[in-house]
Scaffold this active site. Structure first.
Site, PDB file in Angstrom:
ATOM      1  N   TYR A 474       0.860  -1.188   0.000  1.00  0.00           N
ATOM      2  CA  TYR A 474       0.000   0.000   0.000  1.00  0.00           C
ATOM      3  C   TYR A 474       0.893   1.234   0.000  1.00  0.00           C
ATOM      4  CZ  TYR A 474      -4.200  -2.791   1.057  1.00  0.00           C
ATOM      5  OH  TYR A 474      -5.255  -3.663   1.010  1.00  0.00           O
TER       6      TYR A 474
HETATM    7  C1  LIG Z   1      -6.807  -2.010  -7.718  1.00  0.00           C
HETATM    8  C2  LIG Z   1      -5.726  -2.487  -6.775  1.00  0.00           C
HETATM    9  C3  LIG Z   1      -6.011  -3.538  -5.912  1.00  0.00           C
HETATM   10  C4  LIG Z   1      -5.034  -4.023  -5.047  1.00  0.00           C
HETATM   11  N1  LIG Z   1      -5.329  -5.072  -4.225  1.00  0.00           N
HETATM   12  C5  LIG Z   1      -4.373  -5.583  -3.421  1.00  0.00           C
HETATM   13  C6  LIG Z   1      -4.616  -6.704  -2.597  1.00  0.00           C
HETATM   14  O1  LIG Z   1      -5.733  -7.237  -2.572  1.00  0.00           O
HETATM   15  N2  LIG Z   1      -3.614  -7.177  -1.835  1.00  0.00           N
HETATM   16  C7  LIG Z   1      -2.376  -6.607  -1.845  1.00  0.00           C
HETATM   17  O2  LIG Z   1      -1.485  -7.108  -1.165  1.00  0.00           O
HETATM   18  N3  LIG Z   1      -2.116  -5.528  -2.603  1.00  0.00           N
HETATM   19  C8  LIG Z   1      -3.077  -5.017  -3.385  1.00  0.00           C
HETATM   20  N4  LIG Z   1      -2.789  -3.933  -4.181  1.00  0.00           N
HETATM   21  C9  LIG Z   1      -1.441  -3.354  -4.120  1.00  0.00           C
HETATM   22  C10 LIG Z   1      -0.507  -4.137  -5.044  1.00  0.00           C
HETATM   23  O3  LIG Z   1      -0.188  -5.380  -4.476  1.00  0.00           O
HETATM   24  C11 LIG Z   1       0.790  -3.369  -5.220  1.00  0.00           C
HETATM   25  O4  LIG Z   1       0.522  -2.121  -5.801  1.00  0.00           O
HETATM   26  C12 LIG Z   1       1.778  -4.134  -6.087  1.00  0.00           C
HETATM   27  O5  LIG Z   1       3.062  -3.601  -5.920  1.00  0.00           O
HETATM   28  C13 LIG Z   1       1.384  -4.089  -7.530  1.00  0.00           C
HETATM   29  O6  LIG Z   1       2.199  -4.884  -8.317  1.00  0.00           O
HETATM   30  P1  LIG Z   1       2.397  -4.477  -9.859  1.00  0.00           P
HETATM   31  O7  LIG Z   1       3.359  -5.405 -10.452  1.00  0.00           O
HETATM   32  O8  LIG Z   1       1.054  -4.341 -10.485  1.00  0.00           O
HETATM   33  O9  LIG Z   1       2.911  -3.078  -9.621  1.00  0.00           O
HETATM   34  P2  LIG Z   1       4.137  -2.156 -10.310  1.00  0.00           P
HETATM   35  O10 LIG Z   1       3.651  -0.763 -10.193  1.00  0.00           O
HETATM   36  O11 LIG Z   1       4.528  -2.663 -11.638  1.00  0.00           O
HETATM   37  O12 LIG Z   1       5.318  -2.420  -9.285  1.00  0.00           O
HETATM   38  C14 LIG Z   1       5.253  -2.092  -7.918  1.00  0.00           C
HETATM   39  C15 LIG Z   1       6.650  -2.043  -7.321  1.00  0.00           C
HETATM   40  O13 LIG Z   1       7.313  -3.286  -7.522  1.00  0.00           O
HETATM   41  C16 LIG Z   1       8.478  -3.127  -8.331  1.00  0.00           C
HETATM   42  N5  LIG Z   1       8.550  -4.231  -9.283  1.00  0.00           N
HETATM   43  C17 LIG Z   1       7.581  -4.607 -10.146  1.00  0.00           C
HETATM   44  N6  LIG Z   1       7.981  -5.667 -10.845  1.00  0.00           N
HETATM   45  C18 LIG Z   1       9.214  -5.990 -10.438  1.00  0.00           C
HETATM   46  C19 LIG Z   1      10.147  -6.998 -10.810  1.00  0.00           C
HETATM   47  N7  LIG Z   1       9.856  -7.881 -11.769  1.00  0.00           N
HETATM   48  N8  LIG Z   1      11.350  -7.033 -10.191  1.00  0.00           N
HETATM   49  C20 LIG Z   1      11.654  -6.125  -9.234  1.00  0.00           C
HETATM   50  N9  LIG Z   1      10.798  -5.148  -8.837  1.00  0.00           N
HETATM   51  C21 LIG Z   1       9.599  -5.078  -9.435  1.00  0.00           C
HETATM   52  C22 LIG Z   1       8.282  -1.799  -9.025  1.00  0.00           C
HETATM   53  O14 LIG Z   1       9.519  -1.232  -9.444  1.00  0.00           O
HETATM   54  C23 LIG Z   1       7.564  -0.995  -7.970  1.00  0.00           C
HETATM   55  O15 LIG Z   1       8.485  -0.532  -7.016  1.00  0.00           O
HETATM   56  C24 LIG Z   1      -3.749  -3.428  -5.037  1.00  0.00           C
HETATM   57  C25 LIG Z   1      -3.488  -2.361  -5.894  1.00  0.00           C
HETATM   58  C26 LIG Z   1      -4.460  -1.881  -6.759  1.00  0.00           C
HETATM   59  C27 LIG Z   1      -4.161  -0.716  -7.662  1.00  0.00           C
END
Ligand SMILES: Cc1cc2nc3c(=O)[nH]c(=O)nc-3n(C[C@H](O)[C@H](O)[C@H](O)COP(=O)(O)OP(=O)(O)OC[C@H]3O[C@@H](n4cnc5c(N)ncnc54)[C@H](O)[C@@H]3O)c2cc1C
Ligand SMILES: *[C@@H]1O[C@H](CO)[C@@H](O)[C@H](O)[C@H]1NC(C)=O
Ligand SMILES: *[C@@H]1O[C@H](CO)[C@@H](O)[C@H](O)[C@H]1NC(C)=O
Ligand SMILES: *[C@@H]1O[C@H](CO)[C@@H](O)[C@H](O)[C@H]1NC(C)=O
Ligand SMILES: *[C@@H]1O[C@H](CO)[C@@H](O)[C@H](O)[C@H]1NC(C)=O
Ligand SMILES: *[C@@H]1O[C@H](CO)[C@@H](O)[C@H](O)[C@H]1NC(C)=O
Ligand SMILES: *[C@@H]1O[C@H](CO)[C@@H](O)[C@H](O)[C@H]1NC(C)=O
Ligand SMILES: *[C@@H]1O[C@H](CO)[C@@H](O)[C@H](O)[C@H]1NC(C)=O
Length: 534
Positions: A474
């Site tokens: 979050y």
């Molecule tokens: C609609 C919504 C619902 C959500 N629901 C939940 C939930 O139910 N439970 C929960 O725990 N969280 C929830 N989240 C939060 C979510 O888990 C985090 O935002 C998570 O980081 C998203 O992962 P992403 O790959 O989509 O994000 P990104 O924005 O792509 O990455 C997030 C972070 O991780 C890093 N990162 C991404 N990929 C890699 C990689 N391959 N190697 C190294 N670093 C990397 C990025 O640089 C950044 O710092 C929710 C978010 C949203 C917007």
């Protein structure tokens, strides 16, 4: 060792002095040339995955995985380049060349970072390594496991599991478009956390590309780094390519319900009782509460509670369980819907009943908002007078909602040091503050962000203190930033203790060992240890 760290500290300093100045055109060209010269298999030319701002597809590639419209403004900082990696060598080239030419790498998997940390930056020379093409999922039911690449979405993971078995599952978040990369790296929780813990409690192996471009698995990276990238945020340590997950069993039929109550004479008592029972239910029941404000039929603003359940068992058992332990909610058989586990994923994310399961394969969210999120941890029930105070304040503020995610169960049995995620025994709830809005503009955003902060402020007497804990997934830049890694340990300590508590020190140790020059840095990355005095 001491000499080594001292040396690398000075290198990091020198490196970061130049961070402040924009790279010259020649530096930019040299970076691109470096990428083009990197040894890459002829079958996967890097030129096919490079998007510079003058490429006609640049904007759409950039916008496709922006999941918070607050960072889709014309004033939002834009990357100098986007690399949509198709092959491991593209990632290796990106790391090696960015390091050589002083570009900041932002790693984006699903783009759901609440503060846009994966795709915006104040660094004048940043670029995006976009992982969405790397999204293979190999499920082995015989082994009850799967290899999942970081560009996959949670919906794709759930779908591929369910395609092969109706009695296997994975404990992760409820939003199907969330990316594996950020979600697993930051802990990952969902509605089976009381039964099976977090996503990271079910990860058994991983592949990462480190700061030297080496591809490592759990055995070759070692247990410290493996520990760090299962909850400490992958992006401080390298580019995570894939994770291997265990697939816990679920019954072929599970039960869900969603019921709503608006403010009445029993409301305070209902919410108070919820706090007493929800963290103590059997592990099979997860009952989430969301408080928000709606217009009553008479046009008055009023408090509303939404209770949403997932029960790993039958409707009949769920009714008797809630009748015995939480009669105030008044759950009847007619409130309960039995379905397969994968259908429960659709229910929880508000797809209409009967939506085909392949809706989980859509990478386009049902709705996009401008948004702000914050988090807190509750260790004692909020007293009734406190609830009444918060209900009044919520009506005043109108827009922020407040969600209670119950802990207990398996969350209380896993040691706080097992993973970087430290919020285990002793927590009743994780709170999420959420405000969504529809209009663009910085002043509009300030207004809604302020409301969210105000509700968080009003909750101060009722939540964890020293530190005021927060959940990494979050992401909330209000709790401190390290100004793009320019410094370092002291600033990192501020947010690091809130996200990781006593695990922060071990994360800094791992970081200092694997990335001493702090190449993998962002607004809230794990810092390296400061220079040791001789
Ligand atoms: C609609 C919504 C619902 C959500 N629901 C939940 C939930 O139910 N439970 C929960 O725990 N969280 C929830 N989240 C939060 C979510 O888990 C985090 O935002 C998570 O980081 C998203 O992962 P992403 O790959 O989509 O994000 P990104 O924005 O792509 O990455 C997030 C972070 O991780 C890093 N990162 C991404 N990929 C890699 C990689 N391959 N190697 C190294 N670093 C990397 C990025 O640089 C950044 O710092 C929710 C978010 C949203 C917007
Ligand atoms: C944009 O980049 C893609 C991928 O490298 C390439 O195929 C395409 O030709 C480029 N388009 C323009 C207009 O440069
Ligand atoms: C993001 O901004 C661009 C440019 O203003 C706009 O065309 C696009 O519709 C926006 N995306 C969303 C989902 O609103
Ligand atoms: C999945 O399996 C295919 C075929 O065996 C293999 O090429 C690929 O690398 C695997 N992917 C992952 C993420 O394990
Ligand atoms: C409050 O609960 C009591 C007992 O369950 C019930 O009789 C009463 O009708 C409820 N009051 C309201 C306003 O719903
Ligand atoms: C309630 O009604 C007012 C005025 O009709 C409107 O502006 C507001 O958006 C409504 N609020 C909600 C939460 O529906
Ligand atoms: C945003 O606009 C849509 C469509 O008009 C509406 O349904 C939704 O309730 C709005 N959301 C918010 C948070 O205002
Ligand atoms: C938000 O709060 C800040 C600090 O309290 C204040 O300066 C600013 O004017 C507020 N903005 C809005 C739009 O309310």
């Amino acid at each position: 060792m001491k000499t080594f760290f001292t040396f690398s500290f000075f290198v990091a300093l020198a490196f970061c002095v130049s961070c402040a100045t924009s790279s010259s055109p020649s530096q930019y060209e040299a970076f691109i040339q470096c990428l083009e010269k990197y040894p890459i298999p002829p079958s996967a030319p890097i030129s096919a995955v490079l998007y510079t701002p003058d490429n006609s597809s640049y904007s759409s590639v950039l916008q496709t995985y922006i999941r918070n419209l607050r960072f889709n403004e014309s004033t939002s900082p834009k990357p100098r380049l986007i690399i949509t990696a198709l092959h491991v060598s593209h990632i290796q080239a990106a790391i090696v060349c960015a390091k050589a030419y002083n570009f900041q790498m932002k790693i984006r998997s699903g783009g759901h970072d609440y503060e846009g940390v994966s795709y915006v930056s104040e660094h004048p020379s940043f670029f995006i390594l976009d992982m969405f093409n790397l999204r293979a999922i190999n499920v082995s039911i015989a082994d009850e496991s799967a290899w999942v690449e970081c560009g996959a979405t949670l919906g794709e993971v759930y779908y591929r599991i369910a395609e092969k078995s109706n009695v296997h599952s994975f404990p992760a978040g409820v939003c199907p478009t969330v990316g594996v990369g950020g979600h697993f790296g930051g802990g990952g929780y969902g509605n089976m956390m009381r039964k099976y813990g977090l996503s990271v409690d079910n990860i058994v192996d991983a592949k990462i590309i480190d700061v030297n471009g080496r591809l490592l698995d759990r055995e070759s990276m070692g247990e410290d780094l493996f520990w760090a990238i299962t909850g400490g945020g992958g992006s401080s340590f390298g580019v995570v390519l894939s994770y291997k997950i265990k697939l816990p069993r679920v019954p072929p039929t599970v039960t869900v319900f969603r019921v709503r109550r608006t403010y009445d004479a029993n409301f305070t008592n209902l919410i108070y009782r919820y706090q007493e029972v929800a963290p103590n239910f059997p592990d099979e029941l997860f009952l989430r509460l969301t408080l928000d404000v709606v217009n009553s039929t008479s046009g008055q603003k009023t408090n509303r509670a939404t209770f949403r359940a997932l029960y790993l068992g039958s409707g009949k058992d769920l009714v008797s369980l809630t009748k015995a332990s939480f009669p105030e909610l008044g759950i009847e058989q007619k409130d309960c819907i039995e379905m397969s586990w994968v259908e429960s994923v659709l229910f929880w994310t508000d797809f209409a009943t009967g939506t085909p399961v392949d809706a989980l394969l859509s990478r386009v969210p049902q709705v996009l908002y401008y948004l702000k999120r914050k988090s807190d941890y509750v260790k004692r029930p909020v007293p009734k007078a406190g609830l009444e105070f918060i209900f009044k304040k919520m009506v005043e503020l109108e827009f922020p909602s407040l969600t209670f995610n119950p802990y207990g169960g398996e969350m209380g049995r896993i040691p706080a040091s097992a993973k970087p995620f430290p919020h285990r025994a002793g927590n009743l709830f994780k709170l999420q503050y959420a405000t969504n809005w529809n209009e663009s503009g910085v002043e509009v955003a300030d207004y809604y962000v302020n409301l969210t902060r105000a509700l968080h402020g009003y909750m101060t007497p009722f939540v964890s203190m020293n530190p005021r804990e927060a959940f990494l997934n979050y992401r909330d830049l209000d709790i401190g930033t390290n100004d793009n890694g320019r410094d370092s340990y002291r600033e990192g300590l501020v947010y690091g203790i809130k996200y990781f508590k006593q695990n922060f020190n071990r994360l800094v140790n791992v970081k200092t060992a694997v990335d001493p020059q702090n190449f993998f840095r962002n607004e809230q990355s794990i810092p390296v240890f400061p220079r040791t005095t001789n």
